[in-house]
Design an enzyme around this catalytic site. Structure first.
Site, PDB file in Angstrom:
ATOM      1  N   ASN A   1     -10.193  -0.257   0.538  1.00 41.52           N
ATOM      2  CA  ASN A   1      -8.734  -0.179   0.480  1.00 41.52           C
ATOM      3  C   ASN A   1      -8.265  -0.727  -0.868  1.00 41.52           C
ATOM      4  O   ASN A   1      -8.440  -1.903  -1.151  1.00 41.52           O
ATOM      5  CB  ASN A   1      -8.162  -0.998   1.647  1.00 41.52           C
TER       6      ASN A   1
ATOM      7  N   HIS B   1      -3.609   7.074   2.963  1.00 34.04           N
ATOM      8  CA  HIS B   1      -4.002   5.750   2.479  1.00 34.04           C
ATOM      9  C   HIS B   1      -5.388   5.435   3.040  1.00 34.04           C
ATOM     10  O   HIS B   1      -5.671   5.706   4.206  1.00 34.04           O
ATOM     11  CB  HIS B   1      -2.970   4.722   2.926  1.00 34.04           C
TER      12      HIS B   1
ATOM     13  N   CYS C   1       0.820  -1.228   0.000  1.00 34.79           N
ATOM     14  CA  CYS C   1       0.000   0.000   0.000  1.00 34.79           C
ATOM     15  C   CYS C   1       0.848   1.269   0.000  1.00 34.79           C
ATOM     16  O   CYS C   1       0.339   2.351  -0.286  1.00 34.79           O
ATOM     17  CB  CYS C   1      -0.941  -0.001   1.189  1.00 34.79           C
TER      18      CYS C   1
HETATM   19  N1  COA Z   1     -18.129  -8.543  10.506  1.00 28.89           N
HETATM   20  C1  COA Z   1     -18.510  -8.772  11.773  1.00 28.89           C
HETATM   21  N2  COA Z   1     -17.645  -9.092  12.749  1.00 28.89           N
HETATM   22  C2  COA Z   1     -16.345  -9.159  12.423  1.00 28.89           C
HETATM   23  C3  COA Z   1     -15.876  -8.917  11.120  1.00 28.89           C
HETATM   24  C4  COA Z   1     -16.847  -8.602  10.136  1.00 28.89           C
HETATM   25  N3  COA Z   1     -16.509  -8.370   8.859  1.00 28.89           N
HETATM   26  N4  COA Z   1     -14.549  -9.046  11.091  1.00 28.89           N
HETATM   27  C5  COA Z   1     -14.166  -9.356  12.336  1.00 28.89           C
HETATM   28  N5  COA Z   1     -15.244  -9.426  13.141  1.00 28.89           N
HETATM   29  C6  COA Z   1     -15.298  -9.753  14.567  1.00 28.89           C
HETATM   30  C7  COA Z   1     -14.090 -10.534  15.023  1.00 28.89           C
HETATM   31  O1  COA Z   1     -14.256 -11.914  14.750  1.00 28.89           O
HETATM   32  C8  COA Z   1     -14.073 -10.237  16.495  1.00 28.89           C
HETATM   33  O2  COA Z   1     -15.013 -11.049  17.147  1.00 28.89           O
HETATM   34  P1  COA Z   1     -14.681 -11.725  18.562  1.00 28.89           P
HETATM   35  O3  COA Z   1     -14.467 -10.551  19.485  1.00 28.89           O
HETATM   36  O4  COA Z   1     -15.884 -12.509  18.835  1.00 28.89           O
HETATM   37  O5  COA Z   1     -13.437 -12.529  18.347  1.00 28.89           O
HETATM   38  C9  COA Z   1     -14.568  -8.792  16.568  1.00 28.89           C
HETATM   39  O6  COA Z   1     -15.250  -8.556  15.330  1.00 28.89           O
HETATM   40  C10 COA Z   1     -13.470  -7.797  16.735  1.00 28.89           C
HETATM   41  O7  COA Z   1     -12.426  -8.115  15.814  1.00 28.89           O
HETATM   42  P2  COA Z   1     -11.145  -7.235  15.687  1.00 28.89           P
HETATM   43  O8  COA Z   1     -10.253  -7.827  14.660  1.00 28.89           O
HETATM   44  O9  COA Z   1     -10.578  -6.932  17.025  1.00 28.89           O
HETATM   45  O10 COA Z   1     -11.819  -5.916  15.106  1.00 28.89           O
HETATM   46  P3  COA Z   1     -11.132  -4.537  14.821  1.00 28.89           P
HETATM   47  O11 COA Z   1     -11.867  -3.464  15.516  1.00 28.89           O
HETATM   48  O12 COA Z   1      -9.645  -4.596  14.996  1.00 28.89           O
HETATM   49  O13 COA Z   1     -11.431  -4.334  13.264  1.00 28.89           O
HETATM   50  C11 COA Z   1     -10.275  -4.493  11.197  1.00 28.89           C
HETATM   51  C12 COA Z   1     -10.925  -5.241  12.345  1.00 28.89           C
HETATM   52  C13 COA Z   1      -9.703  -5.480  10.216  1.00 28.89           C
HETATM   53  C14 COA Z   1     -11.320  -3.629  10.539  1.00 28.89           C
HETATM   54  C15 COA Z   1      -9.155  -3.591  11.787  1.00 28.89           C
HETATM   55  O14 COA Z   1      -8.325  -4.344  12.617  1.00 28.89           O
HETATM   56  C16 COA Z   1      -8.314  -2.944  10.735  1.00 28.89           C
HETATM   57  O15 COA Z   1      -8.777  -2.110   9.980  1.00 28.89           O
HETATM   58  N6  COA Z   1      -7.013  -3.284  10.690  1.00 28.89           N
HETATM   59  C17 COA Z   1      -6.092  -2.708   9.745  1.00 28.89           C
HETATM   60  C18 COA Z   1      -6.280  -3.415   8.444  1.00 28.89           C
HETATM   61  C19 COA Z   1      -5.553  -2.747   7.342  1.00 28.89           C
HETATM   62  O16 COA Z   1      -5.461  -1.554   7.283  1.00 28.89           O
HETATM   63  N7  COA Z   1      -5.044  -3.553   6.429  1.00 28.89           N
HETATM   64  C20 COA Z   1      -4.444  -3.139   5.255  1.00 28.89           C
HETATM   65  C21 COA Z   1      -3.171  -2.467   5.499  1.00 28.89           C
HETATM   66  S1  COA Z   1      -2.670  -1.632   4.059  1.00 28.89           S
END
Ligand code: COA
Length: 329
Positions: free
Chosen positions: A286, A256, A116
């Site tokens: 993204n 980004h 990215c």
């Molecule tokens: N829908 C519903 N629930 C979801 C889900 C979805 N699409 N994806 C994950 N969950 C659930 C998880 O299973 C977890 O459940 P649990 O507590 O029962 O285990 C809960 O939601 C929280 O998950 P978590 O991963 O802690 O959520 P988060 O607030 O960190 O959000 C992302 C997840 C991926 C949105 C976030 O971590 C993120 O944006 N990370 C950066 C990703 C990124 O930028 N990547 C590219 C880099 S260039």
């Protein structure tokens, strides 16, 4: 003494495929819901490449618009750099495929892999090559077909990514304008947090690599999130300091487009209101290396960028990598 020419962006363009994948459609595919996706990421929909399209097609369309905006023909281009993690194929490079489609016969061409952050790495590379006198006009493209490496049974990743391309032409600009600084960084220790492990020389394509889903993006979302929050504001501040500017000078932040909460944390650190950031992840998700140039081209289309404005571009991604730049338009 030979003076170093100022280098800036003299034309920009974007292209996104027509097919829209909404959060409501994703609700039918995995256990998720629109409310969760919008509150946790800010994303409402994303674009998907058509079955007959590939990354070079997206990059080609964006490039035609950027060239027109710059008032140049393909034969004026000396070099094409494509930042992508979803090339059409291993080789020839997507840059060579676009060179052929454009008819940019004089241009050298290569792809650049920094996930990215790739577009900012590409800008730094192109800008240095122009200011050194090696080239005059360089086409820098960020283009991705992330839907081709996304596992639509994995709710942790499939809600995030989309397809599209942005392109810019770099060339000499009047003194006082153009790129004022670049910050590029990498931390290979975090490589495992975000990767596609299969299909390379470490794990060549095989029945096992396919059934093990190693050709899809795997991500430790939470870890990447923490890294992103730390690095976005920090890289932007470092780029400002290097350029001799302060956060009060920023007219528009072009971050980004990974997650609205990550962008908000960068805005907090820089004491900027949301109006000072270009945000379009609600429409496109993204797009990895495509996100920043798509946002930049769209800001230009919307008349949000004026001559003399101070722009800060900042991104992070797999590698881990990051990059930031201060640009006077
Ligand atoms: N829908 C519903 N629930 C979801 C889900 C979805 N699409 N994806 C994950 N969950 C659930 C998880 O299973 C977890 O459940 P649990 O507590 O029962 O285990 C809960 O939601 C929280 O998950 P978590 O991963 O802690 O959520 P988060 O607030 O960190 O959000 C992302 C997840 C991926 C949105 C976030 O971590 C993120 O944006 N990370 C950066 C990703 C990124 O930028 N990547 C590219 C880099 S260039």
């Amino acid at each position: 003494m030979v003076s170093i020419p100022s280098v800036g962006i003299i034309g920009s363009g974007k292209y996104v495929p027509d097919r829209i994948l909404t959060n409501q459609e994703l609700e039918q595919m995995v256990e998720t819901n629109d409310e969760w996706i919008v509150t946790r990421t800010g994303i409402r929909e994303r674009r998907l490449v058509a079955p007959e399209q590939a990354t070079s097609d997206l990059g080609y369309e964006a490039s035609k618009i950027a060239l027109k905006a710059a008032g140049l023909t393909p034969e004026d281009i000396d070099l094409i750099i494509v930042a992508t993690i979803t090339p059409d194929m291993f080789f020839p490079s997507t840059a060579c495929l676009i060179q052929e489609k454009l008819g940019a016969k004089r241009a050298a061409a290569f792809d650049l892999s920094a996930a990215c952050s790739g577009f900012i790495y590409g800008l730094a590379t192109a800008s240095s090559m122009i200011s050194s006198g090696l080239y005059k006009h360089v086409l820098v493209i960020g283009a991705e077909s992330l839907s081709r490496i996304t596992d639509y049974t994995d709710r942790n990743t499939c809600i995030l990514f989309g397809d599209g391309a942005g392109a810019v032409v770099l060339g000499p600009v009047p003194e006082g304008r153009g790129f004022k600084s670049f910050v590029l960084g990498a931390d290979g220790a975090g490589g495992e947090l975000l990767k596609v492990g299969g299909g390379g020389s470490r794990m060549p394509s095989s029945t096992e690599s396919v059934t093990g889903k190693h050709h899809f993006i795997h991500m430790a979302g939470n870890e990447v999130f923490k890294f992103a929050v730390r690095i976005m504001g920090g890289a932007a501040e470092e780029a400002l300091e290097k350029a001799g500017y302060t956060k009060e000078d920023i007219d528009l932040l072009i971050p980004h487009q990974a997650n609205i909460r990550i962008i908000q944390s960068a805005l907090n650190r820089l004491d900027l209101p949301e109006e000072k950031a270009m945000i379009n992840l609600d429409k496109y998700g993204n797009v990895s290396a495509g996100s920043i140039p798509i946002a930049l081209a769209e800001a230009v289309e919307q008349g949000r960028v004026n001559e003399g404005d101070c722009l800060v571009l900042v991104g992070f991604g797999g590698g881990l990598t990051w990059g930031a730049s201060v640009l006077i338009w």
